[in-house]
Design a protein around this motif. Sequence first.
Motif, mmCIF file in Angstrom:
data_model
loop_
_atom_site.group_PDB
_atom_site.id
_atom_site.type_symbol
_atom_site.label_atom_id
_atom_site.label_comp_id
_atom_site.label_asym_id
_atom_site.label_seq_id
_atom_site.Cartn_x
_atom_site.Cartn_y
_atom_site.Cartn_z
ATOM 1 N N GLY A 165 0.661 -1.348 0.193
ATOM 2 C CA GLY A 165 -0.039 -0.056 -0.081
ATOM 3 C C GLY A 165 0.774 1.101 0.072
ATOM 4 N N LEU A 166 1.943 1.195 0.851
ATOM 5 C CA LEU A 166 2.674 2.462 0.749
ATOM 6 C C LEU A 166 3.401 2.651 -0.396
ATOM 7 C CD1 LEU A 166 4.167 1.925 4.289
ATOM 8 C CD2 LEU A 166 3.086 3.815 3.497
ATOM 9 N N THR B 4 1.022 3.718 -3.020
ATOM 10 C CA THR B 4 0.603 5.099 -2.700
ATOM 11 C C THR B 4 1.659 6.145 -3.210
ATOM 12 O OG1 THR B 4 -0.636 4.640 -0.880
ATOM 13 C CG2 THR B 4 -0.062 7.064 -0.916
ATOM 14 N N LEU C 291 1.163 8.966 -6.157
ATOM 15 C CA LEU C 291 1.435 10.375 -5.796
ATOM 16 C C LEU C 291 2.420 10.920 -6.920
ATOM 17 C CD1 LEU C 291 1.696 10.094 -2.100
ATOM 18 C CD2 LEU C 291 0.140 11.488 -3.249
ATOM 19 N N CYS D 195 2.096 16.759 -3.776
ATOM 20 C CA CYS D 195 2.014 15.536 -4.095
ATOM 21 C C CYS D 195 3.412 14.844 -3.890
ATOM 22 C CB CYS D 195 1.527 15.156 -5.265
ATOM 23 S SG CYS D 195 -0.066 15.412 -5.674
ATOM 24 N N SER E 299 4.829 12.252 -1.310
ATOM 25 C CA SER E 299 5.245 11.116 -1.819
ATOM 26 C C SER E 299 6.535 10.604 -1.067
ATOM 27 C CB SER E 299 5.400 11.088 -3.066
ATOM 28 O OG SER E 299 6.399 11.852 -3.449
ATOM 29 N N VAL F 184 5.700 9.041 2.386
ATOM 30 C CA VAL F 184 5.368 7.820 2.356
ATOM 31 C C VAL F 184 6.653 6.861 1.729
ATOM 32 C CG1 VAL F 184 4.010 6.527 0.337
ATOM 33 C CG2 VAL F 184 2.957 8.485 1.783
#
Length: 123
Positions: free
Chosen positions: A7-8, A11, A15, A59, A63, A66
């Motif tokens: 998921g990371l 994501t 992004l 973003c 990112s 993340v």
Amino acid sequence: MNLVSFGLIFTGVMLNAAAQILMKAGTNAIGHFEFSTANILPIGWKLATEWHIVTALFCYGISVVVWILALSRVPVSIAFPMLSMAYVVNAIAAWYLLGEAFNPTKLVGMGVIIFGVIIISRA
């Protein structure tokens, strides 16, 4: 790789892809420009105040956070190649949102990228 790690990474990829599309939308809104001594400030101001570009930079900033979280969970030799999926997302988004060309050659290239990411992720 567990669901949180995936998921990371996902994501982070999304992004980055969003940031690229927003950057292009921002430069489309501003139009073609040349950097010269005379227009550095006017163009710099346009770039700094264009909402697409400001959102793109936001973003990118998110990112990075993340991505740091992802790298704390996944080896970089697996995580980094997965960023190449942004090429696939960008090609589709640029076609759909910006009207950029989409052809069989790009489709084959995207297939190669996807296949490569699958191979690397199973290593």
